[in-house]
Motif scaffolding. Structure first.
Motif, PDB file in Angstrom:
ATOM      1  N   ARG A   1      27.874 -10.286  -2.604  1.00  4.59           N
ATOM      2  CA  ARG A   1      28.730 -10.021  -1.448  1.00  4.59           C
ATOM      3  C   ARG A   1      29.766  -8.952  -1.761  1.00  4.59           C
ATOM      4  O   ARG A   1      30.433  -8.439  -0.867  1.00  4.59           O
ATOM      5  CB  ARG A   1      29.444 -11.303  -1.025  1.00  4.59           C
ATOM      6  N   GLN A   2      29.921  -8.667  -3.054  1.00  3.15           N
ATOM      7  CA  GLN A   2      30.888  -7.660  -3.491  1.00  3.15           C
ATOM      8  C   GLN A   2      30.242  -6.280  -3.440  1.00  3.15           C
ATOM      9  O   GLN A   2      29.019  -6.136  -3.515  1.00  3.15           O
ATOM     10  CB  GLN A   2      31.353  -7.956  -4.929  1.00  3.15           C
ATOM     11  N   TYR A   3      31.083  -5.266  -3.322  1.00  2.00           N
ATOM     12  CA  TYR A   3      30.613  -3.893  -3.434  1.00  2.00           C
ATOM     13  C   TYR A   3      30.448  -3.557  -4.916  1.00  2.00           C
ATOM     14  O   TYR A   3      31.383  -3.755  -5.708  1.00  2.00           O
ATOM     15  CB  TYR A   3      31.601  -2.913  -2.796  1.00  2.00           C
ATOM     16  N   LEU A   4      29.290  -3.072  -5.323  1.00  2.00           N
ATOM     17  CA  LEU A   4      29.022  -2.725  -6.711  1.00  2.00           C
ATOM     18  C   LEU A   4      29.214  -1.224  -6.904  1.00  2.00           C
ATOM     19  O   LEU A   4      28.649  -0.414  -6.178  1.00  2.00           O
ATOM     20  CB  LEU A   4      27.584  -3.101  -7.089  1.00  2.00           C
ATOM     21  N   THR A   5      30.015  -0.867  -7.904  1.00  2.00           N
ATOM     22  CA  THR A   5      30.225   0.551  -8.190  1.00  2.00           C
ATOM     23  C   THR A   5      28.977   1.137  -8.835  1.00  2.00           C
ATOM     24  O   THR A   5      28.101   0.416  -9.329  1.00  2.00           O
ATOM     25  CB  THR A   5      31.414   0.741  -9.146  1.00  2.00           C
ATOM     26  N   ALA A   6      28.903   2.465  -8.849  1.00  2.00           N
ATOM     27  CA  ALA A   6      27.753   3.139  -9.451  1.00  2.00           C
ATOM     28  C   ALA A   6      27.612   2.780 -10.923  1.00  2.00           C
ATOM     29  O   ALA A   6      26.492   2.593 -11.418  1.00  2.00           O
ATOM     30  CB  ALA A   6      27.893   4.644  -9.272  1.00  2.00           C
ATOM     31  N   GLU A   7      28.741   2.667 -11.637  1.00  2.00           N
ATOM     32  CA  GLU A   7      28.686   2.312 -13.055  1.00  2.00           C
ATOM     33  C   GLU A   7      28.173   0.894 -13.246  1.00  2.00           C
ATOM     34  O   GLU A   7      27.411   0.613 -14.170  1.00  2.00           O
ATOM     35  CB  GLU A   7      30.068   2.474 -13.693  1.00  2.00           C
ATOM     36  N   ARG A   8      28.584  -0.017 -12.378  1.00  2.00           N
ATOM     37  CA  ARG A   8      28.123  -1.391 -12.461  1.00  2.00           C
ATOM     38  C   ARG A   8      26.621  -1.470 -12.181  1.00  2.00           C
ATOM     39  O   ARG A   8      25.882  -2.195 -12.857  1.00  2.00           O
ATOM     40  CB  ARG A   8      28.895  -2.256 -11.456  1.00  2.00           C
ATOM     41  N   ILE A   9      26.167  -0.706 -11.197  1.00  2.00           N
ATOM     42  CA  ILE A   9      24.749  -0.672 -10.856  1.00  2.00           C
ATOM     43  C   ILE A   9      23.938  -0.129 -12.031  1.00  2.00           C
ATOM     44  O   ILE A   9      22.864  -0.645 -12.350  1.00  2.00           O
ATOM     45  CB  ILE A   9      24.531   0.175  -9.597  1.00  2.00           C
ATOM     46  N   ARG A  10      24.472   0.854 -12.711  1.00  2.00           N
ATOM     47  CA  ARG A  10      23.774   1.439 -13.864  1.00  2.00           C
ATOM     48  C   ARG A  10      23.530   0.394 -14.949  1.00  2.00           C
ATOM     49  O   ARG A  10      22.499   0.410 -15.634  1.00  2.00           O
ATOM     50  CB  ARG A  10      24.585   2.603 -14.421  1.00  2.00           C
ATOM     51  N   GLY A  11      24.469  -0.521 -15.081  1.00  2.00           N
ATOM     52  CA  GLY A  11      24.367  -1.513 -16.135  1.00  2.00           C
ATOM     53  C   GLY A  11      23.466  -2.687 -15.815  1.00  2.00           C
ATOM     54  O   GLY A  11      22.967  -3.348 -16.739  1.00  2.00           O
ATOM     55  N   ILE A  12      23.216  -2.957 -14.524  1.00  2.00           N
ATOM     56  CA  ILE A  12      22.466  -4.173 -14.186  1.00  2.00           C
ATOM     57  C   ILE A  12      21.095  -3.904 -13.578  1.00  2.00           C
ATOM     58  O   ILE A  12      20.269  -4.818 -13.525  1.00  2.00           O
ATOM     59  CB  ILE A  12      23.279  -5.064 -13.218  1.00  2.00           C
ATOM     60  N   VAL A  13      20.827  -2.697 -13.122  1.00  2.00           N
ATOM     61  CA  VAL A  13      19.545  -2.397 -12.486  1.00  2.00           C
ATOM     62  C   VAL A  13      18.595  -1.760 -13.502  1.00  2.00           C
ATOM     63  O   VAL A  13      18.885  -0.674 -14.023  1.00  2.00           O
ATOM     64  CB  VAL A  13      19.720  -1.462 -11.271  1.00  2.00           C
ATOM     65  N   PRO A  14      17.479  -2.408 -13.817  1.00  2.00           N
ATOM     66  CA  PRO A  14      16.520  -1.816 -14.758  1.00  2.00           C
ATOM     67  C   PRO A  14      16.022  -0.459 -14.276  1.00  2.00           C
ATOM     68  O   PRO A  14      15.744  -0.270 -13.095  1.00  2.00           O
ATOM     69  CB  PRO A  14      15.377  -2.846 -14.777  1.00  2.00           C
TER      70      PRO A  14
END
Length: 328
Positions: free
Chosen positions: A20-33
């Motif tokens: 439900r939170q907005y994910l930053t680009a850096e956060r997405i980089r760390g969790i999306v394979p």
């Protein structure tokens, strides 16, 4: 679309749906394979920008925003209420049919849309194997004018294009209010109101030359109630077989064996200093041979009829134009 990219897009959709939170680009980089393989920060951000554009083009509602007033950087998420579809339950044979359908189209526009549909299905949890081998793999080829005309129909916008009438090499500019694009007897047609003639007309897409240009404002064109597009095409299309036409072509020595097998050598000639055979070919529809003759490049030159020579020239000019646009 490569398998790796399709998997990355699915993973990105799942990640943005699960929070439900907005994910930053850096956060997405760390969790999306898939993003961790980027060689540098710049390479990652270019990859991420392309993927965001792809998702929006697929119709996926990608939201941007901040979780609080204290956040300095915007993040991304997908609202589940805007994304969710009704329950989809495909049997194995139905999933196989969907996968085969995605490989059916032999044109860039429709291939991209088919691959986008697979991404959505996979994100919904359906296993669709689009790499499974098939004994026979059909292809549906769409003319270059197909994409622009279909877009004009969807946008409700008139178009202008050059059109070559049957049996004539002459090009005439036409302005059309398109109502739809249909297929009949393995040919594509656009149906609509011809402003130049003030009447309903059907145009075969293989005779549309040059670029299709939209005119006027979107939403101005509306398809009349109760119009049967296919019935209009069958009533005005090529209903009677044409008599066999003798086409005469020049074939360079030692080249274009497929063309030679279809015809009869009737003489010799020299074109641009190169020797070759004169070959006569019997054709029911002269224009139908334009594709495979144009594929021979300079090894085959159409001498007659003019309509076939013009059709081949149109296809070669389209290839040169596409190559020029890629270089630019």
């Amino acid at each position: 679309m490569s398998t790796a990219r399709a998997e990355r897009l699915v993973n990105l959709v799942l990640a943005l749906l699960s929070t439900r939170q907005y994910l930053t680009a850096e956060r997405i980089r760390g969790i999306v394979p898939g993003y961790g393989d980027a060689a540098s920060d710049e390479a990652y951000f270019r990859m991420f920008e392309r993927d965001k554009t792809e998702l929006r083009e697929l119709g996926i509602p990608l939201e941007t925003g901040r979780n609080s007033a204290f956040d300095a950087i915007e993040g991304y998420r997908i609202a589940r209420r805007d994304y969710e579809l009704g329950e989809i339950d495909l049997a194995p044979d139905e999933a196989a049919a969907v996968a085969l359908a995605s490989r059916l189209w032999d044109s860039p526009e429709l291939t991209g849309q088919a691959q986008g549909a697979l991404v959505k299905l996979r994100a919904a949890g359906l296993e669709v194997d689009d790499q499974a081998p098939t004994v026979v793999e059909p292809r549906v080829r769409a003319e270059p004018a197909f994409g622009p005309l279909l877009a004009a129909v969807q946008n409700g916008q008139a178009v202008r294009f050059e059109y070559r009438r049957s049996g004539s090499p002459e090009r005439i500019m036409r302005t059309l209010e398109p109502w739809g694009v249909v297929s009949w007897r393995a040919r594509w047609y656009v149906v609509g109101h011809d402003r130049d003639r003030g009447a309903t007309r059907c145009f075969r897409l293989s005779r549309v030359t040059g670029q299709v240009r939209a005119v006027g404002k979107p939403g101005e064109v509306r398809r009349p109630e109760g119009v049967n597009l296919l019935k209009l095409v069958t009533a005005t299309g090529d209903s009677e077989p044409a008599p066999v036409t003798k086409a005469r072509v020049w074939v360079a020595d030692g080249r274009a064996a497929g063309v030679r097998r279809r015809g009869t050598v009737v003489g010799r000639s020299v074109i641009d200093g190169e020797e070759g055979d004169l070959v006569e070919i019997g054709l029911l529809y002269p224009e139908s041979a334009a594709d495979w003759i144009a594929a021979q490049g300079p090894d085959v030159v159409v001498l007659e009829p003019d309509v076939l020579a013009k059709s081949v020239q149109d296809r070669l000019e389209a290839v040169v134009a596409r190559q020029g646009s890629v270089v630019l």
